[in-house]
Design an enzyme around this catalytic site. Structure first.
Site, short mmCIF file in Angstrom:
data_model
loop_
_atom_site.label_atom_id
_atom_site.label_comp_id
_atom_site.label_asym_id
_atom_site.label_seq_id
_atom_site.Cartn_x
_atom_site.Cartn_y
_atom_site.Cartn_z
N LYS A 240 -9.21 2.68 -2.38
CA LYS A 240 -9.63 2.02 -0.99
C LYS A 240 -11.10 2.49 -0.88
O LYS A 240 -11.26 3.64 -0.59
CB LYS A 240 -8.38 2.35 -0.11
CG LYS A 240 -8.80 1.54 1.31
CD LYS A 240 -7.42 1.91 2.17
CE LYS A 240 -7.37 1.11 3.39
NZ LYS A 240 -6.05 1.22 4.04
N GLU B 142 0.84 -1.18 -0.12
CA GLU B 142 -0.04 0.00 0.05
C GLU B 142 1.08 1.21 0.03
O GLU B 142 1.95 1.39 0.82
CB GLU B 142 -0.80 0.14 1.19
CG GLU B 142 -1.77 1.10 1.48
CD GLU B 142 -2.52 0.86 2.86
OE1 GLU B 142 -3.66 1.91 2.58
OE2 GLU B 142 -2.53 0.07 3.24
N CYS C 186 -5.76 -3.34 2.11
CA CYS C 186 -5.51 -3.50 3.52
C CYS C 186 -6.49 -3.59 4.18
O CYS C 186 -7.45 -4.59 4.47
CB CYS C 186 -4.60 -2.18 4.10
SG CYS C 186 -3.87 -2.32 5.60
#
Length: 268
Positions: free
Chosen positions: A113, A44, A150
């Site tokens: 995300k 990330e 994540c």
């Protein structure tokens, strides 16, 4: 048929130094190709670093910006598809994004995300609104590859959406920090098992600002077993994917077929 092979780069690079981190991707792609891998995933926000505060906006680039062009040259030079995390500039918004560049240099997928973790991410990023992003990679025998980032993987509904959409390999560029080691070691293999897919969880490692990233990157199989597991230091992990084993595991563990969606309507 050659067994598809993937590589996971566990590293935090050099925060704030995009050029250096692009060179690390190129070096890792060369090593991955030499090991027979056709896909490389890095963590990330790898291009810029994670704990760089307000510099996120300064370092952010459009999805088709100069760093994308540099990664495309790397992918083409080594014949390896690359999934990398970066801050994406789109108009007035900055997203925590991950992009997949094919082995021929083409931009295949860009994911933003959806679940932002903590005050830092919520301050500097706009959440994405597309839960499932997929692409079929000929480099991996046509496996359907999905991407999330994540914290996204910690929401079971998110991964189940990928499973229902037919994702075979879920790439998860990550910045997982102390004290959440159990996510890498326990939760991720469970996600792979309960959804009958492979999960490549690719973490940063070591100190960065006041954070300590825990490493422990892995490729988890549909049987809930980590096919490969990194330690706590920078490392390139290479692991095989087995489409035949995946198909057999899905026949033996029919979670998706046995679901009863009518019972789950109370889940908001």
């Amino acid at each position: 048929m050659t067994t598809p092979r993937t590589a996971l780069l566990q590293s935090s690079g050099r925060p704030g130094d995009v050029g250096h981190n692009l060179r690390l991707i190129d070096e890792a792609a060369e090593r991955a190709a030499a090991a027979g891998a056709r896909l490389l995933t890095v963590p990330e926000l790898f291009l810029t670093g994670y704990a760089v505060g307000g510099r996120i906006g300064e370092l952010a680039e459009p999805a088709d910006g100069p760093s994308a062009a540099a990664v495309a040259r790397t992918a083409t030079r080594h014949g390896v598809a690359v999934c990398y995390g970066y801050p994406e500039r789109a108009g007035d918004h900055v997203y925590n994004s991950a992009q997949v560049i094919g082995a021929g240099g083409e931009r295949l997928l860009n994911y933003r995300k959806t679940h932002l973790f903590g005050k830092f991410e919520q301050r500097w990023f706009t959440p994405g609104d597309t839960p499932v992003a997929q692409v079929e990679l000929p480099e991996l025998a046509g496996l359907r590859v999905g991407v999330m980032i994540c914290y996204d993987v910690e929401f079971p509904e998110n991964v189940r959406a990928h499973a229902l959409a037919g994702t075979d390999l879920l790439l998860v560029p990550t910045a997982q920090m102390h004290p959440f080691q159990f996510v890498a070691e326990s939760l991720v293999p469970v996600r792979a098992f309960e959804n009958q897919l492979y999960v490549a969880y690719v973490n940063r490692t070591g100190p960065e600002g006041n954070l300590e990233f825990i490493g422990r990157s892995c490729l988890a199989g549909p049987d809930g077993i980590a096919r490969a597991r990194a330690g706590h230091h920078p490392e390139l992990v290479v692991a095989d994917l087995d489409p035949a084993f995946l198909a057999e595991s899905r026949r033996a563990n029919p979670y998706l077929a046995d679901r009863k969606p009518a019972l789950y309507t109370a889940i908001g």
